[in-house]
Write an enzyme that holds these catalytic residues in place. Structure first.
Site, PDB file in Angstrom:
ATOM      1  N   GLU A 163       0.806  -1.220   0.000  1.00  0.00           N
ATOM      2  CA  GLU A 163       0.000   0.000   0.000  1.00  0.00           C
ATOM      3  C   GLU A 163       0.841   1.273   0.000  1.00  0.00           C
ATOM      4  OE1 GLU A 163      -2.735  -0.307   3.294  1.00  0.00           O
ATOM      5  OE2 GLU A 163      -3.761  -2.049   2.482  1.00  0.00           O
ATOM      6  N   GLU A 349      -5.295  -8.729   0.818  1.00  0.00           N
ATOM      7  CA  GLU A 349      -5.950  -8.397   2.086  1.00  0.00           C
ATOM      8  C   GLU A 349      -7.430  -8.171   1.835  1.00  0.00           C
ATOM      9  OE1 GLU A 349      -4.343  -5.125   4.412  1.00  0.00           O
ATOM     10  OE2 GLU A 349      -2.298  -5.746   3.920  1.00  0.00           O
TER      11      GLU A 349
HETATM   12  O1  IFM Z   1      -3.883  -3.349   9.240  1.00  0.00           O
HETATM   13  C1  IFM Z   1      -3.886  -2.812   7.968  1.00  0.00           C
HETATM   14  C2  IFM Z   1      -2.735  -3.356   7.152  1.00  0.00           C
HETATM   15  O2  IFM Z   1      -1.512  -3.137   7.770  1.00  0.00           O
HETATM   16  C3  IFM Z   1      -2.712  -2.689   5.796  1.00  0.00           C
HETATM   17  N1  IFM Z   1      -3.973  -2.763   5.160  1.00  0.00           N
HETATM   18  C4  IFM Z   1      -5.154  -2.410   5.893  1.00  0.00           C
HETATM   19  C5  IFM Z   1      -5.165  -3.134   7.228  1.00  0.00           C
HETATM   20  C6  IFM Z   1      -6.418  -2.736   8.025  1.00  0.00           C
HETATM   21  O3  IFM Z   1      -6.436  -1.366   8.266  1.00  0.00           O
END
Ligand code: IFM
Length: 442
Positions: A163, A349
């Site tokens: 990200e 994710e």
């Molecule tokens: O916890 C975070 C992760 O580190 C990166 N993506 C989003 C998740 C939830 O906020």
């Protein structure tokens, strides 16, 4: 819902969020260690000093992964464990931790996916400007190359950055994340240098000629939709779409930043040196998509960016305040394919925070999370049926952990973690996911 036989069923974590022992065995201070120890930065003054104690309990955690039936696990390497000052001398003990973890995963039949950078920059590099310094791209590529050499015989899936948009926006523009900078010029530079570091790391991997290694990047994406048909709402939604979804992917796939954002930021636009875009465009093998929610946007003249997010009344929202909108997963994956072609995709994710707590029998029942996962898997399945090359799903997160500026107040895990005792309890969502995965194997 039958997924392809070789589909990866995983869960994801990140080093600073779970490991604890941030300075053990010669590790260097990271920007998140420093930031979380700065009063007023993190809810309740929480830090990652202990987190889930995974650095010491990793074997138990691999056992939990086996119980879940995972065949893949995405985790990140803390750069400063391996290179305490970010460059130069290697800390063998830090490296050995990840070697042991990888070997343990492989013994358990779990495919590791390593994220090289999940936000914990060595603090010494930040003292030299961090990602706003162009040299950071080279420091990152050198570190990546070291990891490829050390683990490339065992690890086949590599993600460069997690990200980068969040790093740029929350770390350098709005300051809620480490390093806590609020400077649009520094943010634009950081974004560009992350892209450059990513491209250089891809080149480094290719130069090593590791036959089975695959490399990609992980981006947070989601539909940015107008609240109405009004031209102003359409305009702000398009701007956010360009900013969030295209800002890092256009350079990688098309070799240029989206015009709309570049004209919006004007004099602060990143300045690419002659060969930068060619390096940034180095071919990747997969794209990781982190999907959580959509944004519905309306024009708002009183806001510095000219927009506001419109809360969706009557829709379920998670503890993060994020609307549960599973269709957005389908929409964004279809958009990626239409815009950037048939690149293999992983959902790296996807998950939800809810206020979980053990009941009197010591069980954690989280039906909302079961519904969340099921609904998103339905959309994932639909995308595959509609011809999108989706190769795996990683739930965020394996276990409750340190949720950055929110500390330990948001629980995303399949495993409940009692942060006092470090006891893990499989939530009903974990049991549901395990059964679902087992069903895919029959
Ligand atoms: O916890 C975070 C992760 O580190 C990166 N993506 C989003 C998740 C939830 O906020």
């Amino acid at each position: 819902m039958q997924f392809p036989k070789d589909f990866l069923w995983g869960a994801a974590t990140a080093a600073y969020q779970i490991e604890g022992s941030p300075l053990a065995d010669g590790a260097g201070v990271s920007i998140w260690h420093r930031f979380s120890h700065t009063p007023g930065t993190i809810l309740n003054g929480d830090t990652g000093d202990v987190a889930c104690d995974h650095y010491r309990r990793w074997q138990e955690d691999v056992e939990w992964m086996k119980r879940l039936g995972l065949n893949a696990y995405r985790f990140s390497v803390a750069w400063g464990r391996v290179l305490p000052t970010g460059r130069g001398a290697v800390n063998q003990k830090g490296l050995d931790f990840y070697k042991r973890l990888v070997d343990g995963l492989l013994r358990a039949g779990i495919t590791p996916m390593i994220t090289l950078y999940h936000w914990d920059l060595p603090a010494e590099l930040q003292d030299c400007g961090g990602w706003a310094n162009r040299d950071c791209a080279k420091w990152f590529a050198d570190y990546a190359c070291l990891m490829f050499r050390e683990l490339g015989d065992r690890v086949q899936l590599w993600a460069t950055l997690n990200e980068p948009w969040v790093v740029m926006a929350l770390g350098y523009l709005w300051g809620q994340h480490a390093p806590g900078i609020r400077d649009i010029g520094a943010a634009a530079k950081a974004g560009h240098h992350m892209l450059l570091g990513h491209g250089k790391a891809v080149c480094a991997l290719r130069s090593l000629g590791l036959p089975n290694a695959k490399i990609g990047i992980v981006t947070n994406l989601g539909p940015q939709q107008p609240a109405s048909d009004s031209p102003q709402d359409q305009m702000v939604a398009a701007l956010w779409h360009n900013f969030i979804n295209r800002y890092f992917l256009d350079p990688i796939f098309h070799g240029e930043y989206p015009d709309a954002v570049i004209s919006f930021i004007g004099e602060f636009a990143p300045k690419a040196a002659p060969d930068d875009m060619q390096i940034i465009q180095s071919r990747i093998d997969f794209l990781g998509v982190n999907y959580y929610t959509r944004n519905v946007l309306a024009y708002d003249a009183s806001d510095p960016i000219g927009s506001r997010t419109v809360y969706q009344e009557g829709k379920l929202h998670t503890e993060m305040g994020w609307e549960v909108y599973p269709e957005g997963l389908y929409e964004i994956l279809k958009w990626v394919q239409a815009e950037y072609g048939d690149i293999p995709l992983y959902i790296t994710e996807n998950g939800a925070a809810f206020p979980d707590a053990p009941n009197t029998q010591g069980e954690v029942d989280d039906p909302l999370r079961v519904d969340y996962i099921r609904a998103h898997l339905e959309q994932a399945h639909r995308t595959i049926q509609d011809g999108v090359p989706l190769k795996g799903y990683f739930y965020w997160s394996l276990m409750d952990n340190f949720e950055w500026a929110f500390g330990y107040s948001k629980r995303f895990g399949l495993l409940y973690v009692d942060f006092e005792t470090q006891k893990r309890i499989m939530k009903s969502s974990g049991r549901w996911y395990a059964e679902f995965i087992a069903g895919q194997r029959q």
